[in-house]
Design an enzyme around this catalytic site. Structure first.
Site, mmCIF file in Angstrom:
data_model
loop_
_atom_site.group_PDB
_atom_site.id
_atom_site.type_symbol
_atom_site.label_atom_id
_atom_site.label_comp_id
_atom_site.label_asym_id
_atom_site.label_seq_id
_atom_site.Cartn_x
_atom_site.Cartn_y
_atom_site.Cartn_z
ATOM 1 N N HIS A 197 0.463 7.131 4.811
ATOM 2 C CA HIS A 197 -0.276 7.005 6.068
ATOM 3 C C HIS A 197 -1.203 8.194 6.303
ATOM 4 O O HIS A 197 -2.226 8.078 6.952
ATOM 5 C CB HIS A 197 0.679 6.778 7.233
ATOM 6 C CG HIS A 197 1.185 5.383 7.266
ATOM 7 N ND1 HIS A 197 2.409 5.031 6.779
ATOM 8 C CD2 HIS A 197 0.600 4.230 7.649
ATOM 9 C CE1 HIS A 197 2.556 3.723 6.881
ATOM 10 N NE2 HIS A 197 1.474 3.212 7.416
ATOM 11 N N GLU A 439 4.639 -8.477 3.843
ATOM 12 C CA GLU A 439 4.715 -7.210 3.098
ATOM 13 C C GLU A 439 6.096 -6.952 2.512
ATOM 14 O O GLU A 439 6.353 -5.912 1.920
ATOM 15 C CB GLU A 439 4.259 -6.030 3.962
ATOM 16 C CG GLU A 439 4.883 -5.950 5.337
ATOM 17 C CD GLU A 439 4.296 -4.850 6.218
ATOM 18 O OE1 GLU A 439 3.512 -4.024 5.730
ATOM 19 O OE2 GLU A 439 4.633 -4.823 7.403
ATOM 20 N N ASN A 462 0.074 -2.615 0.856
ATOM 21 C CA ASN A 462 0.657 -1.280 0.654
ATOM 22 C C ASN A 462 2.167 -1.384 0.544
ATOM 23 O O ASN A 462 2.785 -0.866 -0.376
ATOM 24 C CB ASN A 462 0.319 -0.351 1.826
ATOM 25 C CG ASN A 462 -1.160 -0.253 2.094
ATOM 26 O OD1 ASN A 462 -1.958 -0.529 1.210
ATOM 27 N ND2 ASN A 462 -1.525 0.106 3.309
ATOM 28 N N ASP A 463 2.748 -2.080 1.512
ATOM 29 C CA ASP A 463 4.204 -2.230 1.482
ATOM 30 C C ASP A 463 4.639 -3.314 0.507
ATOM 31 O O ASP A 463 5.688 -3.188 -0.125
ATOM 32 C CB ASP A 463 4.743 -2.534 2.884
ATOM 33 C CG ASP A 463 4.885 -1.261 3.694
ATOM 34 O OD1 ASP A 463 5.404 -0.279 3.144
ATOM 35 O OD2 ASP A 463 4.446 -1.237 4.853
ATOM 36 N N ARG A 473 5.823 4.467 -1.735
ATOM 37 C CA ARG A 473 4.366 4.625 -1.704
ATOM 38 C C ARG A 473 3.912 6.067 -1.458
ATOM 39 O O ARG A 473 2.750 6.396 -1.675
ATOM 40 C CB ARG A 473 3.743 3.676 -0.666
ATOM 41 C CG ARG A 473 4.202 3.926 0.746
ATOM 42 C CD ARG A 473 3.875 2.754 1.654
ATOM 43 N NE ARG A 473 2.687 2.965 2.451
ATOM 44 C CZ ARG A 473 2.325 2.190 3.471
ATOM 45 N NH1 ARG A 473 3.041 1.124 3.790
ATOM 46 N NH2 ARG A 473 1.241 2.439 4.158
ATOM 47 N N CYS A 510 -4.754 -6.822 4.719
ATOM 48 C CA CYS A 510 -5.115 -5.628 5.499
ATOM 49 C C CYS A 510 -4.587 -4.350 4.857
ATOM 50 O O CYS A 510 -4.688 -3.283 5.439
ATOM 51 C CB CYS A 510 -4.643 -5.751 6.938
ATOM 52 S SG CYS A 510 -2.865 -5.855 7.099
HETATM 53 C C1 PEP Z 1 0.496 -2.464 4.500
HETATM 54 O O1 PEP Z 1 1.684 -2.232 4.321
HETATM 55 O O2 PEP Z 1 -0.269 -2.884 3.591
HETATM 56 C C2 PEP Z 1 -0.111 -2.264 5.818
HETATM 57 C C3 PEP Z 1 -1.354 -2.608 6.074
HETATM 58 O O3 PEP Z 1 0.646 -1.654 6.765
HETATM 59 P P1 PEP Z 1 0.932 -0.076 6.802
HETATM 60 O O4 PEP Z 1 0.049 0.560 5.781
HETATM 61 O O5 PEP Z 1 0.661 0.387 8.183
HETATM 62 O O6 PEP Z 1 2.384 -0.004 6.443
HETATM 63 MG MG MG Z 2 2.967 -1.984 6.034
#
Ligand code: PEP
Ligand code: MG
Length: 589
Positions: A197, A439, A462-463, A473, A510
């Site tokens: 993040h 996710e 991402n997750d 990650r 996203c």
């Molecule tokens: C993701 O996991 O891809 C996502 C968009 O959420 P975050 O990165 O906030 O966990």
């Molecule tokens: Mg996420």
């Protein structure tokens, strides 16, 4: 690591693109600017006050030593130093800081920062230039105390009034979101990965950064000249004149190219054969909407709401949340905003939630799991969302859904929140789309059933990558294995898109994967109709999509799905013919 003369070149992970050149400022050793705030339990207040008093005493002793050893030729500075000595016990700093610790139950560092800021503001308000000059004295005195509180060696704080490159072991998302842009050019860290993040925020703030550098914070000294090349994930410490010139030119070319692409950001992302992809922005704070609009975003596909919960000592109130959601909804109107409900814990733990030291935070009480266990916290947020939805362009999305029960439970609480508002006569709307993040691998498997419950899916790659490949990650030791182009992840995306088509549920991505222009042939070919990304990536992703053909991309994606390794996927991607760019960012014809 490579040595070229005196310069040292380090290879890390690109956290955020862009190039910057500046002097190093070590956060961890000096750390008086990035001060942590936390609450002190009532039975430890005495101890905290004593900790503050000893820090002041130590600072006084140090200064007395300096005064005693002051060389003859510097004696004209004696009065200043003596006035500093008096300031240590000045009511405005000393007593007020102790009062703040006692009355607000806050840590000594925060109390000091607070009273010093107030005192500075007071002096700056006074027209008299002599009194205004005393501001520097307050800064120096409070910095001296602060250094003792945080346990760092005395360094010349006066030197950091210029724009610096932060060097840290690690920066938490809360630290990063507090970065003062006017004082920071970029940052480099020992830890962290591309989808941590911290690097997501860095991209939003357009701060060039390189992460996962191992021991850079031990190698760099304050004021070292550093080149941060966020494009290639490189850091150069003490560059030679030749390297400096080379990078000045590179930086200039990069900025020129970005400016050219940005100028075309309002043109829709319509492929050469007429298919238009909807591109939206991801934001963490209301202030970032400007960046979404400037970069040609068509709404907000992901509003990460947890940042309003970080950097403070208690949960925000319904009104505070409502104000921010309303502001976002109003500013982005007539486009819409997808408000994602609270996704805390994992790498975003709240200091004021007790019992959050989990062995495996990513697999712990995170996101929807936390919210369902704390309906008091969740209902406050849901009520705020429902109230903001009265503006007509709000959607809601639940994160980290792993199965149907969680969606049903979340929807039940949403209904309950609506009934409460109805009974209280508070304006709201429940007439909006509900979505979930895909996710967690189990959500992919259950997508058919989940589709019956929601209006849209947003794939959080991402997750999804983290949980599918079992790779943390944010862990640099395994960062080289973390890749959203893994065939398993690509097949999951394909599966979700197919379910979406069958059940008439819109599908978006996203995750950071959508911010990478090179991924466009495959995402277009997988038939994603919507993408939401870091606002700064919008122009370049649009440019890329405008140069592609949907029918070609579909054929390409079908072939890529047959690949069984990441290297197979990436080499196919490399062989794909991209619309080439010249130095100015205009496609070659
Ligand atoms: C993701 O996991 O891809 C996502 C968009 O959420 P975050 O990165 O906030 O966990
Ligand atoms: Mg996420």
């Amino acid at each position: 690591m490579e040595d070229k003369g005196l310069e040292t070149v380090l290879k890390g992970i690109s956290g955020s693109p862009g190039i910057c050149i500046g002097q190093a400022y070590l956060v961890d050793r000096e750390g008086v600017d990035v001060v942590e705030k936390y609450n002190v339990p009532p039975d430890s207040i005495r101890e905290e006050v004593n900790r503050f008093k000893s820090a002041v005493k130590k600072a006084e002793d140090e200064l007395i030593e300096v005064i005693e050893e002051l060389p003859e030729e510097l004696h004209h500075h004696l009065t200043i130093l003596e006035s500093h000595l008096a300031l240590f016990k000045d009511k405005m700093l000393y007593e007020r800081a102790i009062d703040a610790i006692r009355e607000e139950c806050i840590n000594a560092e925060w109390a000091l920062k607070k009273v010093a800021t107030r005192a500075k503001a007071m002096f700056l308000d006074i027209a008299d230039p002599y009194l205004q000059g005393r501001v520097d004295d307050i800064v120096q005195v409070s910095d001296r105390i602060m250094m003792n509180l945080v346990g760092v060696e005395a360094v010349n704080i006066g030197n950091i009034d210029k724009r610096v490159v932060l060097v840290a072991k690690d920066l938490t998302p809360a630290d990063t979101s507090r970065i003062q842009l006017e004082r920071v050019k970029g940052f480099i860290t020992d830890r962290g990965g591309k989808t941590s993040h911290t690097s997501i925020i860095a991209r939003t703030l357009e701060l060039p950064s390189v992460m996962g550098l191992g021991n850079v914070s031990a190698l760099v000294k304050n004021d070292d000249i550093i080149i941060v090349d966020g494009n290639d994930g490189l850091v150069i410490i003490d560059p030679s004149d030749e390297t400096l010139l080379e990078y000045e030119a590179k930086k200039h070319r990069y900025e020129l190219r970005r400016a050219n692409i940005k100028r075309r950001s309002k043109i829709p992302a319509t492929t050469m054969d007429g298919v238009t992809i909807k591109l939206m922005g991801n934001i963490e704070l209301a202030e970032e909407i400007v960046s979404v609009m400037d970069n040609g975003g068509e709404g907000i596909g992901l509003f990460r709401t947890e940042f309003q919960y970080l950097s403070r000592s208690h949960f925000p109130t319904e009104d505070e949340l409502y104000e921010q959601y309303r502001e976002v909804a109003e500013l982005i109107f007539p486009e819409s905003v997808v408000i994602r409900t609270l996704d805390i814990n994992g790498d975003k733990a709240l200091a004021y939630v007790r019992d959050n030291d989990e062995e495996n935070p990513a697999l712990g009480l995170r996101a929807i799991r936390f919210c369902l266990q704390r309906p008091d916290v969740f209902m406050t947020q849901l009520r705020a969302v429902l109230r903001a939805a009265a503006f007509g362009n709000v959607r809601v999305m639940f994160p980290m859904i792993s199965g149907v029960e969680e969606v049903l439970e979340a929807k039940k609480l949403l209904k309950e929140a609506a009934s409460q508002l109805e009974a209280e006569g508070i304006p709201y709307s429940e007439n909006f789309e509900i979505g979930i993040m895909i996710e967690v691998p189990s959500a992919v498997v259950m997508a058919e059933r989940l589709a019956e419950e929601v209006d849209f899916f947003s794939i959080g790659t991402n997750d999804l990558t983290q949980y599918t490949l079992a790779i943390d990650r944010g862990n640099r030791k395994v960062a080289h294995l973390y890749n959203s182009l893994h065939p398993a992840v690509l097949r999951m995306i394909k599966q979700v898109v197919e379910v979406g088509k069958k059940h008439d549920v819109r599908v978006c991505i996203c995750g950071e994967m959508a911010s990478e222009p090179a991924n466009m042939p495959i995402l277009l070919g997988l038939e994603l109709g919507e993408l939401s990304m870091t606002p700064q990536s919008l122009p370049v992703v649009k440019e890329m999509l405008r140069g592609l053909s949907f029918s070609e991309a579909r054929k390409f994606a079908a072939k890529i799905l047959e690949e069984t390794s990441i290297s197979g996927v990436t080499s196919m991607m490399e062989s794909f013919v991209y619309p080439e760019e010249n130095e100015n960012g205009t496609p070659r014809t």
